[in-house]
Write a protein that holds these residues in place. Structure first.
Motif, PDB file in Angstrom:
ATOM      1  N   THR A 112       0.869  -1.178   0.000  1.00  9.08           N
ATOM      2  CA  THR A 112       0.000   0.000   0.000  1.00  9.08           C
ATOM      3  C   THR A 112       0.901   1.221   0.000  1.00  9.08           C
ATOM      4  OG1 THR A 112      -0.176   0.079   2.414  1.00  9.08           O
ATOM      5  CG2 THR A 112      -1.855  -1.184   1.223  1.00  9.08           C
ATOM      6  N   LEU A 113       0.470   2.257  -0.681  1.00  6.07           N
ATOM      7  CA  LEU A 113       1.335   3.408  -0.863  1.00  6.07           C
ATOM      8  C   LEU A 113       0.534   4.695  -0.894  1.00  6.07           C
ATOM      9  CD1 LEU A 113       4.166   4.568  -1.576  1.00  6.07           C
ATOM     10  CD2 LEU A 113       3.583   4.167  -3.971  1.00  6.07           C
ATOM     11  N   LYS A 114       1.102   5.704  -0.267  1.00  4.88           N
ATOM     12  CA  LYS A 114       0.568   7.055  -0.342  1.00  4.88           C
ATOM     13  C   LYS A 114       1.769   7.974  -0.509  1.00  4.88           C
ATOM     14  CE  LYS A 114      -2.420  10.174   2.241  1.00  4.88           C
ATOM     15  NZ  LYS A 114      -3.147  10.330   3.510  1.00  4.88           N
ATOM     16  N   VAL A 115       1.739   8.830  -1.522  1.00  4.40           N
ATOM     17  CA  VAL A 115       2.805   9.803  -1.763  1.00  4.40           C
ATOM     18  C   VAL A 115       2.169  11.189  -1.766  1.00  4.40           C
ATOM     19  CG1 VAL A 115       4.608  10.603  -3.331  1.00  4.40           C
ATOM     20  CG2 VAL A 115       4.132   8.159  -3.146  1.00  4.40           C
ATOM     21  N   VAL A 116       2.683  12.066  -0.893  1.00 10.14           N
ATOM     22  CA  VAL A 116       2.153  13.421  -0.759  1.00 10.14           C
ATOM     23  C   VAL A 116       3.289  14.414  -0.968  1.00 10.14           C
ATOM     24  CG1 VAL A 116       1.032  15.059   0.804  1.00 10.14           C
ATOM     25  CG2 VAL A 116       0.423  12.636   0.903  1.00 10.14           C
ATOM     26  N   ARG A 117       3.047  15.409  -1.801  1.00  8.46           N
ATOM     27  CA  ARG A 117       4.023  16.488  -1.995  1.00  8.46           C
ATOM     28  C   ARG A 117       3.808  17.494  -0.875  1.00  8.46           C
ATOM     29  NH1 ARG A 117       3.716  18.241  -7.740  1.00  8.46           N
ATOM     30  NH2 ARG A 117       1.829  19.256  -7.060  1.00  8.46           N
ATOM     31  N   LYS A 118       4.836  17.714  -0.064  1.00  6.67           N
ATOM     32  CA  LYS A 118       4.733  18.579   1.107  1.00  6.67           C
ATOM     33  C   LYS A 118       4.581  20.047   0.748  1.00  6.67           C
ATOM     34  CE  LYS A 118       8.494  16.826   3.180  1.00  6.67           C
ATOM     35  NZ  LYS A 118       9.508  16.615   4.243  1.00  6.67           N
ATOM     36  N   THR A 119       5.082  20.476  -0.386  1.00 10.92           N
ATOM     37  CA  THR A 119       5.045  21.891  -0.738  1.00 10.92           C
ATOM     38  C   THR A 119       3.629  22.429  -0.911  1.00 10.92           C
ATOM     39  OG1 THR A 119       5.352  21.312  -3.060  1.00 10.92           O
ATOM     40  CG2 THR A 119       7.323  21.918  -1.802  1.00 10.92           C
ATOM     41  N   ASP A 120       2.706  21.567  -1.341  1.00  5.53           N
ATOM     42  CA  ASP A 120       1.326  22.017  -1.519  1.00  5.53           C
ATOM     43  C   ASP A 120       0.290  21.017  -1.004  1.00  5.53           C
ATOM     44  OD1 ASP A 120       1.567  20.072  -3.446  1.00  5.53           O
ATOM     45  OD2 ASP A 120       1.127  21.377  -5.146  1.00  5.53           O
ATOM     46  N   GLY A 121       0.742  19.898  -0.433  1.00  3.22           N
ATOM     47  CA  GLY A 121      -0.179  18.917   0.129  1.00  3.22           C
ATOM     48  C   GLY A 121      -0.869  18.043  -0.895  1.00  3.22           C
ATOM     49  N   ARG A 122      -0.425  18.070  -2.124  1.00  7.73           N
ATOM     50  CA  ARG A 122      -1.084  17.297  -3.183  1.00  7.73           C
ATOM     51  C   ARG A 122      -0.805  15.805  -3.028  1.00  7.73           C
ATOM     52  NH1 ARG A 122      -2.734  18.889  -8.696  1.00  7.73           N
ATOM     53  NH2 ARG A 122      -3.237  16.951  -9.738  1.00  7.73           N
ATOM     54  N   LEU A 123      -1.863  15.001  -3.110  1.00 10.48           N
ATOM     55  CA  LEU A 123      -1.760  13.548  -3.092  1.00 10.48           C
ATOM     56  C   LEU A 123      -1.402  13.088  -4.502  1.00 10.48           C
ATOM     57  CD1 LEU A 123      -2.192  10.823  -1.602  1.00 10.48           C
ATOM     58  CD2 LEU A 123      -4.562  10.929  -2.395  1.00 10.48           C
ATOM     59  N   LEU A 124      -0.216  12.521  -4.657  1.00  9.46           N
ATOM     60  CA  LEU A 124       0.247  12.069  -5.973  1.00  9.46           C
ATOM     61  C   LEU A 124      -0.050  10.592  -6.215  1.00  9.46           C
ATOM     62  CD1 LEU A 124       3.725  13.857  -6.010  1.00  9.46           C
ATOM     63  CD2 LEU A 124       1.588  14.619  -7.057  1.00  9.46           C
ATOM     64  N   PHE A 125      -0.150   9.823  -5.150  1.00 10.25           N
ATOM     65  CA  PHE A 125      -0.425   8.393  -5.254  1.00 10.25           C
ATOM     66  C   PHE A 125      -1.163   7.979  -4.005  1.00 10.25           C
ATOM     67  CE2 PHE A 125       0.220   3.900  -5.296  1.00 10.25           C
ATOM     68  CZ  PHE A 125       0.430   3.555  -6.619  1.00 10.25           C
ATOM     69  N   PRO A 126      -2.215   7.209  -4.076  1.00  7.63           N
ATOM     70  CA  PRO A 126      -2.774   6.545  -5.253  1.00  7.63           C
ATOM     71  C   PRO A 126      -3.652   7.495  -6.064  1.00  7.63           C
ATOM     72  CG  PRO A 126      -4.051   5.961  -3.326  1.00  7.63           C
ATOM     73  CD  PRO A 126      -2.916   6.825  -2.850  1.00  7.63           C
ATOM     74  N   PHE A 127      -3.979   7.057  -7.251  1.00  8.98           N
ATOM     75  CA  PHE A 127      -4.873   7.805  -8.128  1.00  8.98           C
ATOM     76  C   PHE A 127      -5.808   6.813  -8.795  1.00  8.98           C
ATOM     77  CE2 PHE A 127      -0.767   7.047 -10.115  1.00  8.98           C
ATOM     78  CZ  PHE A 127      -1.110   6.323 -11.252  1.00  8.98           C
ATOM     79  N   ASP A 128      -6.891   7.309  -9.367  1.00  8.10           N
ATOM     80  CA  ASP A 128      -7.872   6.445 -10.023  1.00  8.10           C
ATOM     81  C   ASP A 128      -7.220   5.618 -11.116  1.00  8.10           C
ATOM     82  OD1 ASP A 128      -9.936   7.348  -8.445  1.00  8.10           O
ATOM     83  OD2 ASP A 128     -10.646   8.819  -9.900  1.00  8.10           O
ATOM     84  N   GLY A 129      -7.516   4.331 -11.112  1.00  3.69           N
ATOM     85  CA  GLY A 129      -7.033   3.445 -12.156  1.00  3.69           C
ATOM     86  C   GLY A 129      -5.657   2.854 -11.903  1.00  3.69           C
ATOM     87  N   VAL A 130      -5.064   3.145 -10.757  1.00  2.00           N
ATOM     88  CA  VAL A 130      -3.730   2.621 -10.459  1.00  2.00           C
ATOM     89  C   VAL A 130      -3.799   1.112 -10.222  1.00  2.00           C
ATOM     90  CG1 VAL A 130      -3.819   3.008  -7.959  1.00  2.00           C
ATOM     91  CG2 VAL A 130      -1.646   3.061  -9.128  1.00  2.00           C
ATOM     92  N   ASP A 131      -2.754   0.407 -10.669  1.00  2.00           N
ATOM     93  CA  ASP A 131      -2.717  -1.039 -10.473  1.00  2.00           C
ATOM     94  C   ASP A 131      -2.290  -1.381  -9.045  1.00  2.00           C
ATOM     95  OD1 ASP A 131      -0.193   0.035 -11.060  1.00  2.00           O
ATOM     96  OD2 ASP A 131       0.582  -1.900 -11.693  1.00  2.00           O
TER      97      ASP A 131
END
Length: 98
Positions: free
Chosen positions: A47-66
């Protein structure tokens, strides 16, 4: 003098103010949360979650990810999730998702 109340601070999950998109400059500008789910019977999945700290954007997971897995061990699932997280960060540094 500090006033202490019995109330807990309010947790805001979705702030009402908008934060402008801000790309990361280094790998330190990202949080990678790698873990696993599953069991020895069904296999372990990363399981994975990647967040960009500079703006709080969730980069992973996203719709359709395997899915990441299955793997025979918890450690293998976490390692695969961490590798995928590193790939997401490197890709965002080259071409930021804005």
């Amino acid at each position: 003098m500090t006033h202490i109340s019995g109330r807990r601070p309010k947790l805001v999950l979705f702030p009402t103010r908008s934060v402008p998109a801000a790309p990361g400059a280094t790998e330190d500008d990202f949080h990678i949360y790698a873990s696993y789910r599953g069991s020895s019977a069904s296999g372990y999945y990363g399981t994975l979650k990647v967040v960009r700290k500079t703006d709080g954007r969730l980069l992973f997971p996203f719709d359709g990810v395997d899915t990441i897995g299955p793997f025979p061990t918890k450690a293998a699932a976490i390692e695969a999730a961490q590798r995928r997280g590193d790939e997401v960060v490197r890709a965002d540094l080259v071409r930021p998702e804005l």
